[in-house]
Design an enzyme around this catalytic site. Structure first.
Site, mmCIF file in Angstrom:
data_model
loop_
_atom_site.group_PDB
_atom_site.id
_atom_site.type_symbol
_atom_site.label_atom_id
_atom_site.label_comp_id
_atom_site.label_asym_id
_atom_site.label_seq_id
_atom_site.Cartn_x
_atom_site.Cartn_y
_atom_site.Cartn_z
ATOM 1 N NE ARG A 1 -4.007 3.810 -1.189
ATOM 2 C CZ ARG A 1 -2.789 3.908 -1.734
ATOM 3 N NH1 ARG A 1 -1.830 4.460 -1.488
ATOM 4 N NH2 ARG A 1 -2.674 3.153 -2.942
ATOM 5 C CG ASP A 2 -2.130 6.142 -4.805
ATOM 6 O OD1 ASP A 2 -1.359 6.898 -4.118
ATOM 7 O OD2 ASP A 2 -1.663 5.568 -5.790
ATOM 8 C CG HIS B 1 -0.854 1.745 -8.819
ATOM 9 N ND1 HIS B 1 -1.887 1.753 -8.045
ATOM 10 C CD2 HIS B 1 -0.206 2.828 -8.483
ATOM 11 C CE1 HIS B 1 -1.801 2.919 -7.253
ATOM 12 N NE2 HIS B 1 -0.609 3.713 -7.506
ATOM 13 C CG HIS C 1 1.421 7.242 -9.694
ATOM 14 N ND1 HIS C 1 1.096 8.261 -8.862
ATOM 15 C CD2 HIS C 1 1.281 5.982 -9.150
ATOM 16 C CE1 HIS C 1 0.656 7.362 -7.713
ATOM 17 N NE2 HIS C 1 0.901 6.156 -7.943
ATOM 18 C CB CYS D 1 3.685 8.370 -3.602
ATOM 19 S SG CYS D 1 4.563 7.565 -2.098
ATOM 20 C CG ASN E 1 -3.041 6.960 -8.483
ATOM 21 O OD1 ASN E 1 -3.249 7.695 -7.465
ATOM 22 N ND2 ASN E 1 -2.453 5.907 -8.368
#
Ligand code: HMG
Ligand code: MG
Length: 306
Positions: free
Chosen positions: A15-16, A207, A209, A240, A249
């Site tokens: 997803r990310d 979370h 990055h 993003c 990430n």
């Protein structure tokens, strides 16, 4: 009782990660990626996003991904939802857990979801009400927890207030997103302390990055501060679309290597992760960016030469 020597990894690569890659992958390839990650031992995997395909075309077909994924004991396939419309689509695709997201910066909230922070909390409220009715678990993300790409500084107490709102609304876990990777270990600890004034450490996740190469240092600081859940992305995929300059990430391989060195249990096979990284980089025509993956691949090729 939770095992303090176990860390749960939430794999967000599909997803990310994929939402920010130039090349959009077919639902079939995404299913292959996700099933291989589950085979490698990951138990919580974000499989897609029910967001507007006009905003994030790479996540189109998330319904097909979720429908094709096999039910597996011990494995949770989750999806990101921005609003009630997204939740209904996730429910129709068979999702039993979803994630909502709110930004800690007004400018980022507008760029990412076309609404203010207050409005996005209202959307979360509507999602929570329907999710409760459907018996679906909800995780909450907060973006820009240690800096906004548009307006700079973000205060830990502002993030803490949003984490409290999400927790009170019923999110079982709040994932603190360093969207642009500007955080440092000291800022990480200060943020966790501020959020822990409102909710238990067991309800917090990190979370990170890796834009500034600080993700592993921040994870180590968060572990020291008592956090036991981290999001990561195989091969360091991601970023993003509304965060200029944000890289991926933290790579799952790197977190697993760190945890192995700390003798902390996690249940993930690092060799399988390296193979999956090779597969997904090839699908995306992308170079290996994770240092751990590069080193372990070099070690393998030296071994096969000797
Ligand atoms: P909007 O344009 O303001 O929406 O977008 P709207 O309510 O005005 O509706 C406009 C159109 O969008 C309508 O279609 C709706 O049906 C449709 P039309 O009638 O014009 O054909 N629409 C939807 N379509 C599919 N799924 C939906 C949906 N909702 C409305 N759920 C919206 C508002 C929130 C939809 C949009 O801004 C959006 O999709 N944003 C998502 C952006 C995104 O996915 N960003 C990346 C994820 S967040 C992230 O990565 C951070 C994180 O990793 C943590 C960190 O690192 O910080 C989580
Ligand atoms: Mg992210």
């Amino acid at each position: 009782m939770a095992d303090d020597n176990f860390i749960r990894l939430v794999e967000v690569g599909a997803r990310d990660g994929l939402q920010n890659e130039q090349r959009a992958l077919s639902p079939e390839t995404r299913v292959q990626l996700l099933t291989r990650l589950a085979d490698a031992g990951l138990q919580t995997l974000e499989a897609g996003a029910f967001v507007s395909p006009r905003w994030v075309p790479q996540m189109a077909g998330s319904d097909q991904v979720l429908k094709q994924l096999p039910a597996r004991p011990g494995v949770t396939w989750t999806a990101l939802v921005p609003n009630l419309q997204g939740l209904e689509a996730a429910l129709a695709a068979g999702c039993r857990e979803v994630a909502v997201f709110v930004a800690a910066s007004e400018a980022f909230s507008q760029k990412n979801t076309n609404c203010s922070i207050a409005e996005s909390l209202n959307r979360v409220h509507a999602v929570m009400t329907r999710a409760r009715e459907a018996g679906v678990k909800v995780r909450g993300y907060i973006s820009c927890v240690m800096g906004c790409p548009f307006t700079g500084e973000v205060k830990p107490e502002d993030v803490a207030a949003i984490s409290a709102s999400l927790y009170q609304m019923g999110c079982y876990e709040i994932s603190l997103g360093d969207t642009i990777g500007t955080g440092t270990p000291a800022a990480t600890k200060a943020l966790i302390l501020a959020c822990n004034q409102h909710l238990p450490l067991s309800a917090l996740a990190g979370h990170f990055h890796d834009t500034y190469g600080m993700a592993i240092a921040n994870i180590y600081a968060a572990i020291e501060a008592g956090v036991r859940v981290f999001d990561s992305s195989v091969a360091g995929l991601g970023g993003c679309p509304y965060s200029p300059g944000a890289t991926g990430n933290v790579a799952t391989e790197e977190v697993v290597y760190l945890l192995n060195g700390l003798s902390i249990k996690h249940g993930v096979n690092i060799d399988a992760l390296i193979d999956i990284g090779v597969f997904i980089n090839a699908e995306l025509d992308r170079k290996v960016t994770s240092s751990v993956a590069r080193a372990l691949l070099a070690k393998r090729s030296n071994r096969s030469l000797s």
